[in-house]
Structure formats: C-alpha cells, structure tokens
Scaffold this active site. Structure first.
Site, PDB file in Angstrom:
ATOM      1  N   SER A  35      23.265   9.063   1.409  1.00  0.00           N
ATOM      2  CA  SER A  35      23.677   7.763   0.867  1.00  0.00           C
ATOM      3  C   SER A  35      23.713   7.693  -0.657  1.00  0.00           C
ATOM      4  O   SER A  35      24.425   6.866  -1.209  1.00  0.00           O
ATOM      5  CB  SER A  35      22.789   6.641   1.409  1.00  0.00           C
ATOM      6  N   LYS A  80      18.075   3.413  -3.096  1.00  0.00           N
ATOM      7  CA  LYS A  80      19.379   2.785  -3.347  1.00  0.00           C
ATOM      8  C   LYS A  80      19.475   2.355  -4.807  1.00  0.00           C
ATOM      9  O   LYS A  80      18.481   2.299  -5.523  1.00  0.00           O
ATOM     10  CB  LYS A  80      19.581   1.547  -2.466  1.00  0.00           C
TER      11      LYS A  80
END
Length: 157
Positions: A35, A80
C-alpha cells in the site's frame, strides 16, 4: 558484598532505560504490504518511528507518513500518509468520483501511496487522531534515509 550487586543493578537500569525509549520515544518496525509503494517497498523495510509525535497527532501534518491502529481492528496497525487534517475538504476517491468530504474535528484522512492496492480512509472513513501511534521519520534498512514530506500545500486564490 555491595560490589556484587553493581553489575546486575546497572543491567536492570539500562534495560529500563531502553524500554522507556522503545515504549515512549522511538521504535524500529518492519513494514509489509504494497500500500505504501513506491515510498516503502512491500518486501519488508525497517522504519524508525517517532512515537512522541504520534501521541500528539496534532503535531502531524498533511504529507506525513504515520502508523495508526486500524479503525476496524485496533490490534492491527497500518502505515499510511496523512492526506487531510480536520476541517479540510477532500475528494473521497479521486480516481473514481467527485464525492467530497469535510474531515471532522479530531480526525485525519489516511491513504496509501499505492492507491490501487490500499485499504485506507476511502474504505473506513476519517480516522480518529487518537488512533495515530507514531510518525515514520526514517527508513533504517535498506537504503537508509530520512523521510521527507512529499506533499506541498497548494495556495489556492
């Protein structure tokens, strides 16, 4: 006799000091998953976490890479990038719609750099700042370097 306890006491003191650093200030952690590619590769890189700034999420800003508890399972952590701060209006999914959201107070919008392979705020919505655990400040291995904020504020007039 008192000299006999000096070394064990010193070892305990050092262990306690190292534990405090690891628990409250800095930690090295391995990343996994695609990710955050290309910023962090999926092969398991080691990053240095600043836990002090993580505990005070208000000191984080748009563009910072953070480690957060996953909103749907607080025992799991995700890495993230902060895309929006409280009060910001952002596109929920810039790749597929024009839907916008204003991020509520006390929340941030998190997204992976590899948008096609990331479960993030597009899936679970704004993330409470209290779930942010640490700020990623450096890649330790391989290819050590300090993390820089790749997002710049855009001055809209």
């Amino acid at each position: 006799m008192a000299g006999m306890f000096r070394i064990p006491i010193a070892v305990v003191q050092i262990a306690a000091f190292v534990h405090q650093i690891h628990e409250y200030l800095f930690q090295v952690q391995m990343t996994s998953g695609p990710s955050m590619m290309p910023t962090l590769n999926s092969g398991g890189e080691f990053v240095l976490l600043d836990k002090l700034h993580g505990r005070f999420a208000r000191s984080c800003s748009v563009g910072d890479v953070v480690v957060s508890a996953k909103p749907s399972d607080s025992k799991q952590h995700v890495c993230k990038r902060i895309i929006g701060m409280p009060g910001d209006t952002i596109y929920v999914d810039p790749t597929s719609s024009n839907k916008k959201i204003t991020i509520p107070l006390g929340h941030v919008w998190l997204a992976g750099d590899n948008i096609a392979h990331s479960l993030d705020s597009r899936n679970y919505g704004p993330v409470p700042m209290g779930l942010i655990k640490a700020k990623v400040i450096a890649r330790v291995w391989p290819h050590p370097h300090w993390m820089s904020n790749i997002l710049n504020d855009i001055d809209v007039e």
